[in-house]
Design a protein around this motif. Structure first.
Motif, PDB file in Angstrom:
ATOM      1  N   ASP A 140      -7.942  43.860  68.036  1.00 18.15           N
ATOM      2  CA  ASP A 140      -6.718  44.654  67.914  1.00 18.15           C
ATOM      3  C   ASP A 140      -5.488  43.761  68.073  1.00 18.15           C
ATOM      4  OD1 ASP A 140      -8.051  47.025  67.464  1.00 18.15           O
ATOM      5  OD2 ASP A 140      -8.002  47.655  69.563  1.00 18.15           O
ATOM      6  N   LYS A 141      -5.531  42.846  69.047  1.00 20.80           N
ATOM      7  CA  LYS A 141      -4.410  41.922  69.267  1.00 20.80           C
ATOM      8  C   LYS A 141      -4.198  41.025  68.044  1.00 20.80           C
ATOM      9  CE  LYS A 141      -3.049  43.176  73.325  1.00 20.80           C
ATOM     10  NZ  LYS A 141      -1.748  43.895  73.428  1.00 20.80           N
ATOM     11  N   ALA A 142      -5.281  40.621  67.408  1.00 20.83           N
ATOM     12  CA  ALA A 142      -5.161  39.781  66.214  1.00 20.83           C
ATOM     13  C   ALA A 142      -4.458  40.545  65.092  1.00 20.83           C
ATOM     14  CB  ALA A 142      -6.542  39.316  65.764  1.00 20.83           C
ATOM     15  N   TYR A 143      -4.799  41.831  64.940  1.00 22.49           N
ATOM     16  CA  TYR A 143      -4.140  42.639  63.908  1.00 22.49           C
ATOM     17  C   TYR A 143      -2.671  42.892  64.247  1.00 22.49           C
ATOM     18  CZ  TYR A 143      -8.268  43.669  61.088  1.00 22.49           C
ATOM     19  OH  TYR A 143      -9.345  43.559  60.243  1.00 22.49           O
ATOM     20  N   HIS A 144      -2.363  43.104  65.526  1.00 20.37           N
ATOM     21  CA  HIS A 144      -0.962  43.300  65.911  1.00 20.37           C
ATOM     22  C   HIS A 144      -0.142  42.054  65.579  1.00 20.37           C
ATOM     23  CE1 HIS A 144      -2.448  46.377  69.140  1.00 20.37           C
ATOM     24  NE2 HIS A 144      -2.425  46.883  67.925  1.00 20.37           N
ATOM     25  N   SER A 145      -0.679  40.909  65.901  1.00 15.97           N
ATOM     26  CA  SER A 145       0.000  39.648  65.595  1.00 15.97           C
ATOM     27  C   SER A 145       0.145  39.457  64.089  1.00 15.97           C
ATOM     28  CB  SER A 145      -0.777  38.482  66.210  1.00 15.97           C
ATOM     29  OG  SER A 145      -0.227  37.239  65.833  1.00 15.97           O
ATOM     30  N   TYR A 146      -0.850  39.871  63.350  1.00 16.76           N
ATOM     31  CA  TYR A 146      -0.844  39.783  61.882  1.00 16.76           C
ATOM     32  C   TYR A 146       0.349  40.555  61.300  1.00 16.76           C
ATOM     33  CZ  TYR A 146      -2.915  40.678  57.166  1.00 16.76           C
ATOM     34  OH  TYR A 146      -3.178  40.793  55.821  1.00 16.76           O
ATOM     35  N   ILE A 147       0.577  41.753  61.808  1.00 18.64           N
ATOM     36  CA  ILE A 147       1.683  42.581  61.327  1.00 18.64           C
ATOM     37  C   ILE A 147       3.022  41.969  61.709  1.00 18.64           C
ATOM     38  CG2 ILE A 147       2.786  44.848  61.571  1.00 18.64           C
ATOM     39  CD1 ILE A 147      -0.032  46.031  61.933  1.00 18.64           C
ATOM     40  N   VAL A 148       3.130  41.500  62.957  1.00 14.65           N
ATOM     41  CA  VAL A 148       4.386  40.888  63.410  1.00 14.65           C
ATOM     42  C   VAL A 148       4.696  39.625  62.619  1.00 14.65           C
ATOM     43  CG1 VAL A 148       5.561  39.806  65.369  1.00 14.65           C
ATOM     44  CG2 VAL A 148       4.216  41.881  65.714  1.00 14.65           C
ATOM     45  N   ASN A 154       4.018  35.260  74.260  1.00 17.88           N
ATOM     46  CA  ASN A 154       3.241  36.089  75.195  1.00 17.88           C
ATOM     47  C   ASN A 154       1.934  36.587  74.600  1.00 17.88           C
ATOM     48  OD1 ASN A 154       4.956  36.896  77.827  1.00 17.88           O
ATOM     49  ND2 ASN A 154       6.345  36.568  76.116  1.00 17.88           N
ATOM     50  N   HIS A 155       1.827  36.478  73.280  1.00 15.95           N
ATOM     51  CA  HIS A 155       0.626  36.969  72.599  1.00 15.95           C
ATOM     52  C   HIS A 155      -0.620  36.233  73.078  1.00 15.95           C
ATOM     53  CE1 HIS A 155      -2.039  38.313  69.441  1.00 15.95           C
ATOM     54  NE2 HIS A 155      -2.192  37.092  68.983  1.00 15.95           N
TER      55      HIS A 155
END
Length: 488
Positions: free
Chosen positions: A269-277, A348-349
């Motif tokens: 999930d964190k990888a996808y959040h970073s992907y969008i950002v 922070n990611h």
């Protein structure tokens, strides 16, 4: 029309995201707007919008730390070093568990990878059954000509499309399981493939007898096979329960399949959040191209510009040169906006990913000492130990079922023969070794008052010291200053 279980339908979209993340960036980008929605709420249909989204997608960066985390965890479990002891009649399982050449250790490794992603995986013990026939066949007749042997088939969560538990003799047990396989048949005369969807039903009939049934769907229609009852060796006795084990990362709930997803799910999930950002960040950068204003033009000066440059427009970009007539001036207005929010997020990611147990390599990670790495691994060790126990239990029982099919014991004597199977996975993933110098640093930090006594002892134990040795090191430090650390 096959109707999947409601829980299957709910889980499938996220399972697709998980599988794509493990496969890598190229497969994540194939998900398109499912994984990376375009922020424009005004227009998402026009050709211009599609072109803008193509740029938005192309520059987005998907960090592939979920796959690295999985490989690290599987590697730490050292399945190749497992201790396996089977009765001689089913020793063949160690080298060929599924009849297609996959070793028992290989099957366990695949199950571990799958459980880390999807939380559970199904193992089926089969004996001359429909799981061994070609994907386009619904009959077991051809297998009757071959020498029978018990095999272990494994199925991912996506394969298990329908299930049902019922109470038999006062106990909830799995009474119906439908497994789906998607493949193709091949015609060598035309070099053509034909898509085939096959369903394998494992169920108990009205008399409580175990049977298998195959349904095949292709472009020619649907073929439904007859129920095939699996008999135990030469006894002609029918099995009264499903020879199935569900391997999971937690204790199985009574009368249902496990819900939720595997250890890697929040990390993904964190990888996808970073992907969008990252996509938003890259688009913000593109929108900051400087504006070039020019002034002082006349018709004669424009004609001179065309003659001097052999074009009628101002060129921009790297290496662009514009010969301007005398009196024409330019003014470049640079973009100006703050990127602090993006920078803060990316900084922070990594720490958030590591807090969830992900392997995120950056400068901070490479500067960590072995002590810190050992402490960070404590929660992972607990999860890996639980997973190892689950794999051992599931594969021990599925091997017992194979032994039953081979006539080593009856279907009522499974519990009595648990000691006939030994499957032990290594546990040295929990022994995080640190050097004597790193032990000394912990002790000196404790003496400086930066660690409590309990914290220092815990760090030494996590670093590989025996609890009594850790107590002694701290006691010696309190009494007479730091002593030589004890390295185990």
């Amino acid at each position: 029309m096959i109707t999947p279980h409601n829980e299957y339908t709910l889980a499938l979209p996220h399972l697709k995201r998980i599988r794509a993340a493990i496969a890598g960036e190229a497969f994540v980008k194939l998900l398109g707007r499912t994984a990376l929605p375009y922020p424009s709420v005004i227009d998402d249909k026009s050709a211009e919008s599609r072109e803008l989204y193509a740029k938005y997608l192309a520059t987005a960066e998907f960090d592939e730390f979920p796959k690295k985390t999985m490989d690290s965890l599987v590697g730490r479990m050292k399945v190749s070093g497992s201790t396996i002891s089977l009765p001689s009649k089913i020793e063949y399982l160690e080298e060929d568990s599924d009849g297609d050449g996959l070793s028992l250790r290989g099957s366990m490794s695949k199950s571990i990878e799958d459980i880390l992603q999807a939380k559970w995986r199904v193992l089926v013990a089969d004996y001359q059954g429909l799981s061994d026939v070609d994907i386009s066949s619904v009959s077991v007749a051809d297998l009757k000509k071959l020498k029978p042997r018990a095999t272990i088939k494994s199925y991912t969560r996506e394969n298990v499309v329908q299930w049902h538990f019922t109470r038999i003799n006062g106990r909830l047990q799995l009474a119906f399981l439908m497994l789906r396989e998607i493949g193709s048949s091949f015609d060598p005369s035309t070099f053509g493939h034909k898509d085939v969807t096959s369903y394998l039903i494992l169920a108990l009939d009205a008399n409580g007898d175990y049977y298998q049934q195959k349904i095949v769907e292709n472009s020619d229609g649907t073929d439904i096979g007859k129920p095939s009852y699996v008999e135990l060796g030469n006894t002609k006795q029918r099995l009264k329960w499903l020879p199935v084990q569900v391997a999971s990362d937690s204790e199985l709930p009574s009368g249902s399949m496990p819900t939720g997803f595997g250890y890697l799910s929040p990390i993904i999930d964190k990888a996808y959040h970073s992907y969008i950002v990252s996509a938003d960040y890259k688009e913000a950068l593109r929108n900051l191209c400087p504006t070039i204003n020019t002034s002082g033009w006349t018709e004669q000066k424009h004609a001179l510009f065309v003659k001097m440059n052999n074009r009628n427009f101002i060129a921009t970009g790297s290496g662009a040169v514009n010969n301007l007539p005398e009196g024409v001036t330019t003014d470049i207005v640079g973009g100006n906006t703050g990127f602090e929010g993006y920078q803060w997020y990316f900084e922070n990611h990594a720490s958030k990913v590591r807090a969830l147990g992900g392997s995120f390599k950056d400068q901070t990670e490479t500067q960590k000492t072995a002590t810190e790495a050992g402490i960070d691994a404590a929660e992972q060790n607990a999860m890996l130990d639980t997973l190892a126990q689950s794999i051992e239990a599931a594969y021990s029982r599925i091997c017992l079922y194979c032994g039953m099919f081979e006539g080593l014991w009856s279907q009522d004597a499974i519990e009595e023969n648990l000691d006939q199977i030994t499957i032990d996975l290594p546990r040295d993933f929990a022994a995080q070794k640190i050097t004597p110098d790193e032990q000394r640093v912990i002790i000196e930090t404790f003496m400086a008052g930066l660690y409590t006594k309990e914290q220092a002892i815990q760090m030494l134990v996590l670093g590989g010291a025996a609890p009594e040795d850790a107590d002694k090191m701290i006691a010696d430090a309190e009494n007479s200053g730091p002593s030589l650390p004890i390295s185990k």
